[in-house]
Scaffold this motif. Structure first.
Motif, PDB file in Angstrom:
ATOM      1  N   PRO A 103       0.825  -1.207   0.000  1.00  0.00           N
ATOM      2  CA  PRO A 103       0.000   0.000   0.000  1.00  0.00           C
ATOM      3  C   PRO A 103       0.861   1.260   0.000  1.00  0.00           C
ATOM      4  CG  PRO A 103      -0.793  -1.576   1.625  1.00  0.00           C
ATOM      5  CD  PRO A 103       0.529  -2.077   1.153  1.00  0.00           C
ATOM      6  N   ALA A 104       0.432   2.256  -0.762  1.00  0.00           N
ATOM      7  CA  ALA A 104       1.176   3.514  -0.873  1.00  0.00           C
ATOM      8  C   ALA A 104       0.406   4.629  -0.177  1.00  0.00           C
ATOM      9  CB  ALA A 104       1.397   3.867  -2.340  1.00  0.00           C
ATOM     10  N   ILE A 105       1.106   5.385   0.649  1.00  0.00           N
ATOM     11  CA  ILE A 105       0.480   6.443   1.433  1.00  0.00           C
ATOM     12  C   ILE A 105       1.193   7.764   1.177  1.00  0.00           C
ATOM     13  CG2 ILE A 105      -0.007   7.272   3.772  1.00  0.00           C
ATOM     14  CD1 ILE A 105      -0.196   4.359   4.639  1.00  0.00           C
ATOM     15  N   VAL A 106       0.433   8.819   0.941  1.00  0.00           N
ATOM     16  CA  VAL A 106       1.005  10.157   0.836  1.00  0.00           C
ATOM     17  C   VAL A 106       0.809  10.862   2.170  1.00  0.00           C
ATOM     18  CG1 VAL A 106      -1.122  11.082  -0.198  1.00  0.00           C
ATOM     19  CG2 VAL A 106       1.038  12.345  -0.419  1.00  0.00           C
ATOM     20  N   ILE A 107       1.904  11.393   2.702  1.00  0.00           N
ATOM     21  CA  ILE A 107       1.891  12.097   3.983  1.00  0.00           C
ATOM     22  C   ILE A 107       1.965  13.588   3.690  1.00  0.00           C
ATOM     23  CG2 ILE A 107       3.060  12.397   6.201  1.00  0.00           C
ATOM     24  CD1 ILE A 107       4.405   9.609   5.572  1.00  0.00           C
ATOM     25  N   ALA A 108       0.865  14.289   3.846  1.00  0.00           N
ATOM     26  CA  ALA A 108       0.809  15.726   3.573  1.00  0.00           C
ATOM     27  C   ALA A 108       1.069  16.468   4.879  1.00  0.00           C
ATOM     28  CB  ALA A 108      -0.550  16.102   2.988  1.00  0.00           C
ATOM     29  N   GLU A 109       2.310  16.831   5.096  1.00  0.00           N
ATOM     30  CA  GLU A 109       2.736  17.425   6.364  1.00  0.00           C
ATOM     31  C   GLU A 109       3.927  18.339   6.099  1.00  0.00           C
ATOM     32  OE1 GLU A 109       3.291  18.890   9.630  1.00  0.00           O
ATOM     33  OE2 GLU A 109       1.848  17.246   9.939  1.00  0.00           O
ATOM     34  N   ASP A 110       3.828  19.611   6.540  1.00  0.00           N
ATOM     35  CA  ASP A 110       4.900  20.558   6.256  1.00  0.00           C
ATOM     36  C   ASP A 110       5.908  20.678   7.388  1.00  0.00           C
ATOM     37  OD1 ASP A 110       2.994  21.815   7.910  1.00  0.00           O
ATOM     38  OD2 ASP A 110       3.682  23.805   7.278  1.00  0.00           O
ATOM     39  N   GLU A 111       5.663  20.023   8.505  1.00  0.00           N
ATOM     40  CA  GLU A 111       6.619  20.029   9.602  1.00  0.00           C
ATOM     41  C   GLU A 111       7.568  18.842   9.413  1.00  0.00           C
ATOM     42  OE1 GLU A 111       9.041  20.420  12.366  1.00  0.00           O
ATOM     43  OE2 GLU A 111       7.480  21.984  12.278  1.00  0.00           O
ATOM     44  N   PRO A 112       8.851  19.110   9.056  1.00  0.00           N
ATOM     45  CA  PRO A 112       9.784  18.024   8.721  1.00  0.00           C
ATOM     46  C   PRO A 112       9.911  16.962   9.809  1.00  0.00           C
ATOM     47  CG  PRO A 112      10.709  20.139   8.093  1.00  0.00           C
ATOM     48  CD  PRO A 112       9.481  20.435   8.903  1.00  0.00           C
ATOM     49  N   ARG A 113       9.915  17.379  11.066  1.00  0.00           N
ATOM     50  CA  ARG A 113      10.100  16.419  12.156  1.00  0.00           C
ATOM     51  C   ARG A 113       8.938  15.432  12.212  1.00  0.00           C
ATOM     52  NH1 ARG A 113       8.181  16.221  17.160  1.00  0.00           N
ATOM     53  NH2 ARG A 113       7.230  18.284  16.920  1.00  0.00           N
ATOM     54  N   ILE A 114       7.734  15.947  12.088  1.00  0.00           N
ATOM     55  CA  ILE A 114       6.551  15.081  12.145  1.00  0.00           C
ATOM     56  C   ILE A 114       6.472  14.209  10.905  1.00  0.00           C
ATOM     57  CG2 ILE A 114       4.027  15.039  12.216  1.00  0.00           C
ATOM     58  CD1 ILE A 114       4.138  17.618  13.830  1.00  0.00           C
ATOM     59  N   ALA A 115       6.746  14.808   9.742  1.00  0.00           N
ATOM     60  CA  ALA A 115       6.704  14.044   8.490  1.00  0.00           C
ATOM     61  C   ALA A 115       7.696  12.884   8.528  1.00  0.00           C
ATOM     62  CB  ALA A 115       7.001  14.955   7.303  1.00  0.00           C
ATOM     63  N   SER A 116       8.910  13.146   9.020  1.00  0.00           N
ATOM     64  CA  SER A 116       9.933  12.112   9.098  1.00  0.00           C
ATOM     65  C   SER A 116       9.528  11.018  10.076  1.00  0.00           C
ATOM     66  CB  SER A 116      11.262  12.731   9.527  1.00  0.00           C
ATOM     67  OG  SER A 116      12.253  11.747   9.699  1.00  0.00           O
ATOM     68  N   PHE A 117       8.952  11.415  11.195  1.00  0.00           N
ATOM     69  CA  PHE A 117       8.511  10.465  12.217  1.00  0.00           C
ATOM     70  C   PHE A 117       7.449   9.511  11.661  1.00  0.00           C
ATOM     71  CE2 PHE A 117       5.136   9.820  15.490  1.00  0.00           C
ATOM     72  CZ  PHE A 117       5.805   8.908  16.292  1.00  0.00           C
ATOM     73  N   VAL A 118       6.450  10.078  10.979  1.00  0.00           N
ATOM     74  CA  VAL A 118       5.374   9.268  10.413  1.00  0.00           C
ATOM     75  C   VAL A 118       5.899   8.394   9.277  1.00  0.00           C
ATOM     76  CG1 VAL A 118       3.159   9.335   9.188  1.00  0.00           C
ATOM     77  CG2 VAL A 118       3.579  10.908  11.094  1.00  0.00           C
TER      78      VAL A 118
END
Length: 226
Positions: A2-17
């Protein structure tokens, strides 16, 4: 995969997820702006989107509005620091499939992602959405509005009660063990001695009637067929 797009502009949170989802076996792509998120989501190449509300260029509400306006049924989980009832309702009525407020536990986000993917098995921008309502007898659960109807009466459920009810309704007449319910609803293992499943079954029984969920001694619980 499964492919998921993570729409998040905070790098720390995006990297964590992103790291957590990749470790769980998902393919991931990060979008840092609303325009980028919309382009990815509308491409038909993804199975789900985790969408932050506070994106630059287009906020999450605008992304969701445009995406649904294009006819996309891509599952969307809103992830945001805004946790007011107004924002929650706006997100769900705007077409989101689920809503989580920051700060959040990754295990819960993972459980919600898996649940949404089981709902539709992943849907493209031009795909057809699965059933929006699950029913058994006089029980009816609307997956969009998150409202449970019992014999024509609307019943309010907490987020966890909703997920437990949904899991039971998807397997009417089947015995589900406590371990299965923990995995499907909570998404990770509790202490073997935990009674969290029993507690939430009791909550549901109080709301829908005790006879609707049977206890199968030594095995688990079964939603009685209507």
């Amino acid at each position: 995969m499964p492919a998921i797009v993570i729409a998040e502009d905070e790098p720390r949170i995006a990297s964590f997820v992103q790291k957590g989802l990749r470790a769980a076996g998902f393919a991931t792509t990060v979008a840092a702006t609303g325009i980028e998120a919309l382009d990815h989501a509308a491409s038909g190449e993804f199975d789900l989107m985790v969408l932050d509300i506070g994106l630059p260029e287009l906020d999450g509400f605008a992304v969701l509005e445009r995406l649904r306006g294009q006819g996309s049924t891509l599952p969307v989980i809103i992830l945001t620091a805004r946790d007011s009832v107004t924002d929650t309702v706006a997100g769900l009525e705007g077409g989101a499939d689920d809503y989580m407020a920051k700060p959040f536990q990754f295990e819960e986000l993972l459980a919600r992602i898996r649940l949404r993917l089981r709902d539709g098995g992943g849907r493209s921008a031009t795909g057809q959405q699965g059933a929006a309502v699950i029913a058994e007898g006089d029980l009816s659960l609307d997956l969009k509005t998150r409202v449970l109807t019992v014999d024509g009466r609307a019943v309010e459920l907490s987020a966890r009660e909703f997920e437990l009810m949904e899991t039971l309704l998807r397997h009417p007449g089947h015995v589900l063990s406590r371990e299965q319910l923990l995995s499907q609803v909570w998404g990770y293992d509790f202490d073997p001695g935990s009674n969290v499943v029993d507690v939430y079954v009791r909550y549901l029984r109080n709301k829908i009637g005790s006879s609707r969920i049977a206890t199968v001694r030594g095995a688990g619980y079964r939603l009685q067929r209507g």
